[in-house]
Design a protein around this motif. Structure first.
Motif, PDB file in Angstrom:
ATOM      1  N   CYS A 165      41.197  69.637  36.638  1.00 24.66           N
ATOM      2  CA  CYS A 165      40.333  70.691  37.149  1.00 24.66           C
ATOM      3  C   CYS A 165      41.214  71.758  37.794  1.00 24.66           C
ATOM      4  N   ASP A 166      40.862  73.010  37.610  1.00 25.06           N
ATOM      5  CA  ASP A 166      41.620  74.119  38.194  1.00 25.06           C
ATOM      6  C   ASP A 166      41.401  74.124  39.703  1.00 25.06           C
ATOM      7  N   GLU A 167      42.330  73.520  40.444  1.00 21.77           N
ATOM      8  CA  GLU A 167      42.194  73.379  41.892  1.00 21.77           C
ATOM      9  C   GLU A 167      42.219  74.736  42.597  1.00 21.77           C
ATOM     10  N   GLU A 168      43.031  75.651  42.098  1.00 25.41           N
ATOM     11  CA  GLU A 168      43.104  76.982  42.705  1.00 25.41           C
ATOM     12  C   GLU A 168      41.755  77.679  42.610  1.00 25.41           C
ATOM     13  N   GLU A 169      41.147  77.575  41.441  1.00 25.13           N
ATOM     14  CA  GLU A 169      39.837  78.199  41.236  1.00 25.13           C
ATOM     15  C   GLU A 169      38.801  77.595  42.174  1.00 25.13           C
ATOM     16  N   GLY A 170      38.781  76.261  42.282  1.00 25.92           N
ATOM     17  CA  GLY A 170      37.798  75.594  43.116  1.00 25.92           C
ATOM     18  C   GLY A 170      37.939  75.927  44.586  1.00 25.92           C
ATOM     19  N   GLY A 171      39.170  75.851  45.096  1.00 25.24           N
ATOM     20  CA  GLY A 171      39.394  76.147  46.504  1.00 25.24           C
ATOM     21  C   GLY A 171      39.021  77.586  46.841  1.00 25.24           C
ATOM     22  N   ALA A 172      39.406  78.515  45.952  1.00 24.13           N
ATOM     23  CA  ALA A 172      39.112  79.923  46.194  1.00 24.13           C
ATOM     24  C   ALA A 172      37.615  80.207  46.121  1.00 24.13           C
ATOM     25  N   ALA A 173      36.919  79.563  45.191  1.00 24.65           N
ATOM     26  CA  ALA A 173      35.481  79.797  45.043  1.00 24.65           C
ATOM     27  C   ALA A 173      34.709  79.316  46.272  1.00 24.65           C
ATOM     28  N   LEU A 174      35.099  78.171  46.824  1.00 29.25           N
ATOM     29  CA  LEU A 174      34.447  77.677  48.042  1.00 29.25           C
ATOM     30  C   LEU A 174      34.710  78.613  49.215  1.00 29.25           C
TER      31      LEU A 174
END
Length: 353
Positions: A165-174
């Motif tokens: 899973c794209d961790e950067e995308e997830g953290g930034a989206a939250l």
């Protein structure tokens, strides 16, 4: 006494689908070129007949084991448990079996390395590593001997194929979600890379995006969810903080419990986010705001990649980063909807708990 019905064979599937036995063989093995319509007919016929690939017989003929070794850091957790189930299902589709070793979640690096050595000694044809702890340099020696895929973590070493899973995308989206709700001071439970190569990048991305949005960030280093009492006390020593970002759903739930014990309302006094969005903690009863990882796609993608490597092919994406999705629960609220009063037990009182 009634005769026991025989298991359907590849010949039965070929007859039902109206194709040759060799075409069915190519479809179920995933080897060779078959048209999409033909593939669909064969798969439908196999499903209707209840046909299952006889891996043992196939292995004897081909002098292969058709076995994939999978190391899972902690199958008791929702993330790894669901990931393992997805891989087993996809492996069966390709006609492979899965042999698994798992730790308790507290394995040291040396223990995980020995677990991989054990799998290799079992004559598996390939390895899949599912661990947020084992560093790439410990995996590379196995990748040089066997087709190896790392699943569920953002591994970009050039010698290792990975699906995650794209961790950067997830953290930034939250982080964007909280900033969009008007939060201007946020605490992030930051995990060091030495503790987890999955949670470290996501929490870094949370803090970085918050700062980009002009939000003041308090980073609290944490690893185990048992430390949640300390996180809660630290947050409450900073009464201006209106939201806390946890590195996983399990961490978030433990934090929610500690806040509840201190008389803190969520989201009335503090908003809280998690990360994973799978398993029992994703229930609407808890209502966590979280980032849902595409766990089935990660598991099936890892198996597809390892089968391609076994066939002497390179997967289309050497490092496949998959997008997750935002789950908007009831543990977050806009700043205007939250209490304007100072949270209970803030300041000096927080240290008494």
């Amino acid at each position: 006494m009634a005769e026991r019905p025989r298991n359907p064979t590849i010949i039965d599937v070929a007859a039902r689908a109206g194709v040759s036995k060799s075409v069915v063989s190519r479809v179920v093995s995933g080897r060779g070129s078959v048209g999409e319509e033909t593939r669909r007919r064969v798969l439908e016929a196999a499903a209707e007949l209840g046909y299952v690939v006889n891996a043992v017989a196939r292995a004897m003929v081909a002098h292969r084991t058709y076995t994939v070794g999978v190391f899972v850091r902690d199958a008791a957790t929702a993330f790894y448990g669901h990931l393992l189930a997805a891989m087993q299902e996809r492996a069966a589709f390709h006609g492979y079996r899965v042999v698994t070793t798992t730790g308790s979640g507290r394995f040291a690096v040396a223990d995980e390395y020995r677990a991989l050595e054990t799998l290799a000694m079992l004559r598996v044809e390939a390895l899949i590593v599912c661990s947020g702890l084992l560093p790439a340099e410990k995996i590379v020696p196995f990748a040089e001997r066997l087709p190896t895929v790392v699943a569920g973590r953002p591994e970009t070493h050039r010698s290792i194929t990975s699906v995650f899973c794209d961790e950067e995308e997830g953290g930034a989206a939250l982080a964007d979600h909280l900033a969009g709700l008007g939060h201007r001071q946020v605490a992030v439970i930051a995990v060091p890379k030495t503790s987890s190569v999955t949670m470290a990048p996501r929490t870094r991305a949370m803090a970085r995006r918050l700062r980009e949005r002009g939000v003041r960030v308090l980073e609290i280093e944490g690893t185990r969810s048992e430390e949640a009492g300390g996180w809660a006390a630290e947050v409450l020593r900073h009464p201006g903080i209106t939201a806390v970002m946890a590195p996983s759903d399990r961490h978030a739930v433990d934090l929610l419990e500690q806040l509840h014990l201190r008389g803190v309302s969520v989201p009335g006094d503090l908003s809280v986010t998690g990360y994973d969005g799978i398993g029992p903690l994703s229930t609407p009863l808890i209502g966590l705001t979280s980032w849902r990882q595409p766990i089935e796609l990660i598991g099936s993608g890892a198996i597809d990649a390892v089968v391609r490597l076994l066939d002497g092919e390179q997967p289309p994406d050497h490092h496949l980063a998959l997008s997750g999705s935002l789950v908007t629960g009831r543990t977050t609220a806009s700043l205007s909807e939250m209490s304007t009063e100072e949270p209970p037990h803030s300041g000096a009182e927080a240290g008494k708990h």
